[in-house]
Design a protein around this motif. Structure first.
Motif, PDB file in Angstrom:
ATOM      1  N   ARG A   1      -1.590 -15.205  -1.399  1.00  0.00           N
ATOM      2  CA  ARG A   1      -2.535 -14.113  -1.110  1.00  0.00           C
ATOM      3  C   ARG A   1      -3.119 -13.584  -2.415  1.00  0.00           C
ATOM      4  N   SER A   2      -2.275 -13.591  -3.473  1.00  0.00           N
ATOM      5  CA  SER A   2      -2.772 -13.134  -4.775  1.00  0.00           C
ATOM      6  C   SER A   2      -3.763 -14.117  -5.383  1.00  0.00           C
ATOM      7  N   ARG A   3      -3.879 -15.305  -4.766  1.00  0.00           N
ATOM      8  CA  ARG A   3      -4.877 -16.271  -5.229  1.00  0.00           C
ATOM      9  C   ARG A   3      -6.063 -16.288  -4.275  1.00  0.00           C
ATOM     10  N   GLY A   4      -6.153 -15.265  -3.442  1.00  0.00           N
ATOM     11  CA  GLY A   4      -7.334 -15.121  -2.596  1.00  0.00           C
ATOM     12  C   GLY A   4      -7.200 -15.685  -1.194  1.00  0.00           C
TER      13      GLY A   4
ATOM     14  N   VAL B   1       0.867  -1.175   0.000  1.00  0.00           N
ATOM     15  CA  VAL B   1       0.000   0.000   0.000  1.00  0.00           C
ATOM     16  C   VAL B   1       0.904   1.226   0.000  1.00  0.00           C
ATOM     17  N   PRO B   2       0.603   2.212  -0.852  1.00  0.00           N
ATOM     18  CA  PRO B   2       1.523   3.346  -0.971  1.00  0.00           C
ATOM     19  C   PRO B   2       1.722   4.116   0.337  1.00  0.00           C
ATOM     20  N   LYS B   3       2.923   4.630   0.510  1.00  0.00           N
ATOM     21  CA  LYS B   3       3.189   5.504   1.659  1.00  0.00           C
ATOM     22  C   LYS B   3       2.646   6.890   1.351  1.00  0.00           C
ATOM     23  N   LEU B   4       2.809   7.262   0.090  1.00  0.00           N
ATOM     24  CA  LEU B   4       2.306   8.559  -0.379  1.00  0.00           C
ATOM     25  C   LEU B   4       1.428   8.321  -1.599  1.00  0.00           C
ATOM     26  N   GLY B   5       0.439   9.162  -1.779  1.00  0.00           N
ATOM     27  CA  GLY B   5      -0.405   9.052  -2.966  1.00  0.00           C
ATOM     28  C   GLY B   5      -1.380   7.893  -2.866  1.00  0.00           C
ATOM     29  N   ASN B   6      -2.043   7.587  -3.988  1.00  0.00           N
ATOM     30  CA  ASN B   6      -3.070   6.554  -3.994  1.00  0.00           C
ATOM     31  C   ASN B   6      -2.986   5.697  -5.251  1.00  0.00           C
ATOM     32  N   VAL B   7      -3.438   4.453  -5.097  1.00  0.00           N
ATOM     33  CA  VAL B   7      -3.599   3.579  -6.260  1.00  0.00           C
ATOM     34  C   VAL B   7      -5.078   3.201  -6.352  1.00  0.00           C
ATOM     35  N   PHE B   8      -5.644   3.328  -7.544  1.00  0.00           N
ATOM     36  CA  PHE B   8      -7.031   2.945  -7.754  1.00  0.00           C
ATOM     37  C   PHE B   8      -7.100   1.824  -8.772  1.00  0.00           C
ATOM     38  N   VAL B   9      -7.891   0.798  -8.453  1.00  0.00           N
ATOM     39  CA  VAL B   9      -8.136  -0.279  -9.411  1.00  0.00           C
ATOM     40  C   VAL B   9      -9.629  -0.260  -9.735  1.00  0.00           C
ATOM     41  N   ASN B  10      -9.946  -0.017 -10.981  1.00  0.00           N
ATOM     42  CA  ASN B  10     -11.344   0.152 -11.395  1.00  0.00           C
ATOM     43  C   ASN B  10     -12.088   1.099 -10.456  1.00  0.00           C
ATOM     44  N   GLY B  11     -11.427   2.171 -10.077  1.00  0.00           N
ATOM     45  CA  GLY B  11     -12.060   3.172  -9.224  1.00  0.00           C
ATOM     46  C   GLY B  11     -11.985   2.893  -7.735  1.00  0.00           C
ATOM     47  N   GLN B  12     -11.510   1.700  -7.380  1.00  0.00           N
ATOM     48  CA  GLN B  12     -11.434   1.314  -5.976  1.00  0.00           C
ATOM     49  C   GLN B  12     -10.061   1.693  -5.399  1.00  0.00           C
ATOM     50  N   ASN B  13     -10.042   2.487  -4.340  1.00  0.00           N
ATOM     51  CA  ASN B  13      -8.773   2.820  -3.700  1.00  0.00           C
ATOM     52  C   ASN B  13      -8.234   1.569  -3.008  1.00  0.00           C
ATOM     53  N   THR B  14      -6.966   1.216  -3.301  1.00  0.00           N
ATOM     54  CA  THR B  14      -6.425  -0.044  -2.755  1.00  0.00           C
ATOM     55  C   THR B  14      -6.309  -0.006  -1.235  1.00  0.00           C
ATOM     56  N   ARG B  15      -6.321   1.198  -0.662  1.00  0.00           N
ATOM     57  CA  ARG B  15      -6.273   1.289   0.803  1.00  0.00           C
ATOM     58  C   ARG B  15      -7.531   0.705   1.448  1.00  0.00           C
ATOM     59  N   ASP B  16      -8.647   0.778   0.730  1.00  0.00           N
ATOM     60  CA  ASP B  16      -9.926   0.398   1.317  1.00  0.00           C
ATOM     61  C   ASP B  16     -10.384  -0.987   0.888  1.00  0.00           C
ATOM     62  N   ALA B  17      -9.478  -1.791   0.309  1.00  0.00           N
ATOM     63  CA  ALA B  17      -9.901  -3.115  -0.140  1.00  0.00           C
ATOM     64  C   ALA B  17      -8.877  -4.149   0.314  1.00  0.00           C
ATOM     65  N   THR B  18      -9.321  -5.407   0.401  1.00  0.00           N
ATOM     66  CA  THR B  18      -8.378  -6.467   0.781  1.00  0.00           C
ATOM     67  C   THR B  18      -7.620  -6.951  -0.453  1.00  0.00           C
ATOM     68  N   VAL B  19      -6.531  -7.660  -0.179  1.00  0.00           N
ATOM     69  CA  VAL B  19      -5.750  -8.233  -1.277  1.00  0.00           C
ATOM     70  C   VAL B  19      -6.632  -9.176  -2.089  1.00  0.00           C
ATOM     71  N   ALA B  20      -7.464  -9.939  -1.404  1.00  0.00           N
ATOM     72  CA  ALA B  20      -8.335 -10.891  -2.109  1.00  0.00           C
ATOM     73  C   ALA B  20      -9.308 -10.170  -3.042  1.00  0.00           C
ATOM     74  N   GLN B  21      -9.919  -9.100  -2.530  1.00  0.00           N
ATOM     75  CA  GLN B  21     -10.858  -8.344  -3.380  1.00  0.00           C
ATOM     76  C   GLN B  21     -10.160  -7.784  -4.621  1.00  0.00           C
ATOM     77  N   LEU B  22      -8.955  -7.262  -4.397  1.00  0.00           N
ATOM     78  CA  LEU B  22      -8.234  -6.662  -5.523  1.00  0.00           C
ATOM     79  C   LEU B  22      -7.714  -7.721  -6.494  1.00  0.00           C
ATOM     80  N   SER B  23      -7.290  -8.875  -5.943  1.00  0.00           N
ATOM     81  CA  SER B  23      -6.738  -9.932  -6.798  1.00  0.00           C
ATOM     82  C   SER B  23      -7.786 -10.474  -7.756  1.00  0.00           C
ATOM     83  N   ARG B  24      -9.026 -10.398  -7.348  1.00  0.00           N
ATOM     84  CA  ARG B  24     -10.104 -10.834  -8.236  1.00  0.00           C
ATOM     85  C   ARG B  24     -10.084  -9.993  -9.520  1.00  0.00           C
ATOM     86  N   MET B  25      -9.685  -8.718  -9.384  1.00  0.00           N
ATOM     87  CA  MET B  25      -9.627  -7.840 -10.559  1.00  0.00           C
ATOM     88  C   MET B  25      -8.254  -7.870 -11.231  1.00  0.00           C
ATOM     89  N   VAL B  26      -7.219  -7.997 -10.406  1.00  0.00           N
ATOM     90  CA  VAL B  26      -5.846  -7.999 -10.929  1.00  0.00           C
ATOM     91  C   VAL B  26      -5.176  -9.307 -10.537  1.00  0.00           C
TER      92      VAL B  26
END
Lengths: 275, 243, 283
Positions: free
Chosen positions: B159-162, A52-77
């Motif tokens: 973890r990248s596999r959920g 998770v960035p120390k500075l700035g933000n990363v968005f995946v399909n509009g979702q800020n990665t700070r507010d999502a779990t790795v599992a949720q994000l991995s489903r998209m990426v």
């Protein structure tokens, strides 16, 4: 769309990971090149929230990665790391593919259908009940790709996918990447393998010391001496040939193009003696 | 966090004045400082000893890394101090206990930062430890950071596999370890096999009469240092124990 | 043969407890001072071949052997590992797993210690190996401060110090960036020139190794499929089918040839290709 907004990252031991990275990656093929330690894997680890960035933000399909779990994000990426063959652990190929689908909460009938689909797509149907450990190196790589593609992420990240693969398997990976791109997916490839990248003619992001050094078409990035030196690559052979033939403004992006040009050249030449 | 701890104890080559000394003397110095730091629970003495450790770190050219070790140990030292305060309700004493812990960690950190495991191997050899045991010890030290990196990579991949380790009840959590443990075990086996092959290829254990790249030998500078430091240390022990 | 340094005669090998043969009826002769590249898909028997040269087979890996392997006049099956290690230096694919010590110089000395080389001689050889690979600046570094390319050099220096006649490298460039791969190949070529060493390289991709090699051996399913001069093998249709990493410029040459344009000698680099083109244009 994956979007980095002024992202900075520093590792615990004080080494700089990323510095003021701003970029957007959408559908199509994007290559990331750079010397070891340039920040390539640090960059992709931000795409599914492993970092998770120390500075700035990363968005995946509009979702800020700070507010999502790795599992949720991995489903998209979906990320396939270098040495991905090492992550295999199941008793059978089928279970290996189902694992991620279960984690992402798919229903059993959905899982069954997905497994069938990717097994046949990757020519692995015969191995369904076999242990992943019995597969050859090339087949293991294909299985790893099947594992990720089973949950149909919008983005696929491949970290050095061609290392240790023979040319037949490389061509299969190449064809797969093209096919995904035509289905409007985003494919992000970290690679040193310039010939592999040249065939794909991707957008290339060159990194150095945690920053973006350059971002543009392959023909443009690979022609710049300074970028080549900083990212420790060599020019692809067809591009080098274009340079010598002074067609570098429109370099050969494929073998066919080079063949046509050279046939023309040979036939036009007044000096040519007929064969 | 792990990286930080490693950083505070991992040897890096630098032209530190401490490295002029025979590693055996560095072992001795560490043991002395370690014991000295462990002994007193009086605030002033602990503070003086901690200062000694820091000065030694400065001389040893490893001050910044030593500070990292201290900051890391600081968390624990506060906890230890707090417990002591809870038990004895004496703030000065609790502070002394905290500092003692910092002194102990600091002296160990200096030792590891200035002494390469190779040198430790030479010291062990001097004490007639069997070659296989020294080699096993060195290999273990050598591959701990490598394996830690392997493990973190496997965790990232799954973890990248959920995989979400924190979710679910105990039974579920144990089940979730499979995707981590299976690849780790096979990776350790793979590395061991490769190491064994490489050892064999470089003729490890092929002849009885092995030679050594380096032999530890006391030089004048070591003798002079011992001559000066020993009485000082005796004096220090005397003060710490007596007053 | 007088200048033959490695010779496989009707050699087959099956690992213990494995039903099938890893190598099947291998006949291969390598001359002193040759640079040979061995290619083939994963699992084709390349590693087994290398292990059979430096004695890991049969001394470490047991199994069923038929035929023989001779290295520099020594029958491998009957020679002790320390004798073989003075003749064959094997550098593995992953350098991480072959650097044992905490300083580069001490690691280079590892094999010498193991074979009981006296200290003065050891120092000299370590110095030489360090100089040959241009790693003087790394001398006192621990392995975890080295880059992948540097680790490869240290691993090579470690076997070079044993003064082997044969240097065997298992996929030396697969983990490296192209620039480091090219630099390493130049270094290997330099070692070949300096010491007249025989060099065996196992590789998947040939962009880097083909330039310095004399000969290619193609393997598949435990057998040698073909062997011949570099350009001949690269131009063979069979090589492409077996997944040999043929450089794009060589492929272009072949495509032109199929289209009726003969450009002469098979090229490996764009420069060579252009020489052909210029030669043709000025015929």
């Amino acid at each position: 769309m994956i979007s980095f907004q002024s992202v900075g990252f520093v590792f615990q031991n004080g080494t700089r990971g990323l510095h003021d990275v701003t970029l957007e990656i959408g559908e199509g093929i994007t290559a990331i090149i750079g010397a070891n330690g340039a920040g390539k894997t640090t960059l992709v680890r931000h795409m599914n929230g492993l970092l998770v960035p120390k500075l700035g933000n990363v968005f995946v399909n509009g979702q800020n990665t700070r507010d999502a779990t790795v599992a949720q994000l991995s489903r998209m990426v979906g990320i396939l790391f270098q040495n991905s063959e090492r992550q295999l652990f199941s008793n059978t190929v089928e279970e290996e593919i189902s694992y991620g689908l279960k984690n992402f909460g798919l229903r059993d009938d959905q899982i069954g259908a997905k497994v069938d689909e990717v097994l046949s797509f990757f020519d692995l149907s015969d191995y369904r009940g076999k242990s992943p450990l019995t597969l050859s190196g090339g087949e293991k790589k294909m299985l790893c790709l099947a594992v990720v593609l089973a949950w149909e992420p919008d983005f696929l990240v491949l970290d050095e996918p061609t290392i240790g693969q023979d040319s037949i398997n490389k061509e299969r990976i190449e064809a797969l990447v093209r096919r995904l791109a035509s289905k409007r997916k985003g494919i992000i490839i970290i690679s040193h393998d310039v010939e592999f990248l040249w065939n794909l003619q991707p957008r290339v992001i060159a990194m150095s010391n945690g920053s973006i050094l350059a971002d543009g078409k392959a023909s443009h990035i690979f022609s710049k001496r300074r970028i080549i030196q900083k990212t420790r690559i060599v020019r692809p052979q067809l591009l080098e040939l274009s340079t010598i033939l002074e067609t570098v403004s429109n370099p050969f992006s494929s073998q066919d193009q080079a063949v046509n040009y050279l046939k023309d050249l040979m036939n036009k030449s007044p000096l040519k003696t007929s064969a | 966090m792990l990286g930080w701890i490693l950083e505070a104890f991992l040897f890096t080559y630098s032209n530190s004045p401490l490295r002029i000394l025979d590693p055996r003397i560095r072992v001795l110095l560490t043991i002395e400082l370690f014991t000295l730091s462990a002994l007193p629970n009086v605030f002033v003495k602990a503070a003086i000893l901690l200062a000694m450790v820091l000065i030694l770190g400065m001389i040893g050219n490893v001050f910044s890394k030593l500070l990292k070790a201290m900051i890391f140990a600081g968390i624990f030292s506060i906890i230890i101090g707090a417990i002591d305060f809870y038990v004895n309700t004496d703030p000065i004493r609790a502070l002394g206990v905290s500092m003692r812990f910092l002194g102990i960690v600091g002296s160990l950190s200096i030792f590891f930062l200035t002494t390469s495991p190779d040198e430790l191997g030479y010291v062990m050899k001097r004490f007639r430890v069997h070659r296989d045991i020294i080699f096993a010890f060195l290999t273990a030290m050598r591959f701990v950071p490598v394996l830690l990196l392997d493990i973190s990579q496997i965790i990232d991949a799954q973890r990248s596999r959920g995989l979400e380790i924190q979710k679910g009840n105990i039974v579920r959590r144990v089940n979730k370890l499979f995707p981590l443990v299976v690849p780790m075990v096979s990776l350790v086996l793979e590395r061991s096999n490769h190491l064994a092959e490489a050892m064999e290829s470089r003729a490890y254990g092929s002849v009885k009469q092995v030679s050594s790249f380096k032999e530890l030998r006391f030089r004048p500078v070591d003798r002079i240092f011992l001559a000066i430091s020993t009485p000082l240390m005796v004096l220090a022990f005397y003060f710490v124990l007596k007053f | 043969m007088e200048n033959e340094i490695i010779s496989f005669i009707d050699y087959s090998f099956a690992y213990q407890n494995s039903g099938q043969r890893a190598l099947e009826n291998i006949n291969l002769s390598i001359k002193r001072g040759e640079i040979v590249v061995i290619v083939g898909p994963t699992g084709c028997g390349k590693s087994t071949l290398l292990r059979s040269i430096n004695g890991l087979i049969p001394h470490m890996f047991q199994g069923e052997i038929k035929g023989s392997v001779t290295v520099d006049g020594l029958l491998v099956q009957e020679s002790p590992v320390n004798e073989l290690s003075k003749r064959v230096g094997l550098v593995f694919q992953n350098p991480e797993n072959q650097i044992f010590m905490f300083t580069v110089e001490r690691d280079i000395a590892f094999g010498l210690e193991n074979t009981g080389v006296p200290r003065l001689e050891m120092k000299k050889r370590v110095d030489e190996a360090i100089e040959s690979l241009g790693i003087g600046h790394l001398r006192y570094k621990p392995p975890y401060e080295l880059s992948d390319g540097e680790k490869h050099r240290v691993a090579i220096a470690g076997v070079l110090a044993m003064k082997p006649d044969i240097l065997v490298l298992d996929e030396p460039t697969s983990l490296l960036d192209p620039r480091s791969a090219m630099d390493l190949m130049k270094t290997i070529e330099g070692l070949h020139k300096k010491f007249g060493m025989t060099i065996l390289i196992v590789e998947h991709r040939l962009e880097f190794s083909a330039v310095i090699a004399n000969r290619i051996v193609v393997m598949n399913k435990g057998k040698i499929v073909s062997t011949g001069p570099v350009r001949e093998i690269l131009a063979a249709e069979e090589s492409l089918k077996l997944g040999v990493g043929i450089p794009p410029i060589t492929r272009l040459h072949m495509a032109l040839k199929d289209g009726g344009i003969e450009l002469g000698q098979t090229p490996i680099t764009p420069k060579e290709f252009m020489q052909n083109v210029r030669g043709k244009l000025h015929d």
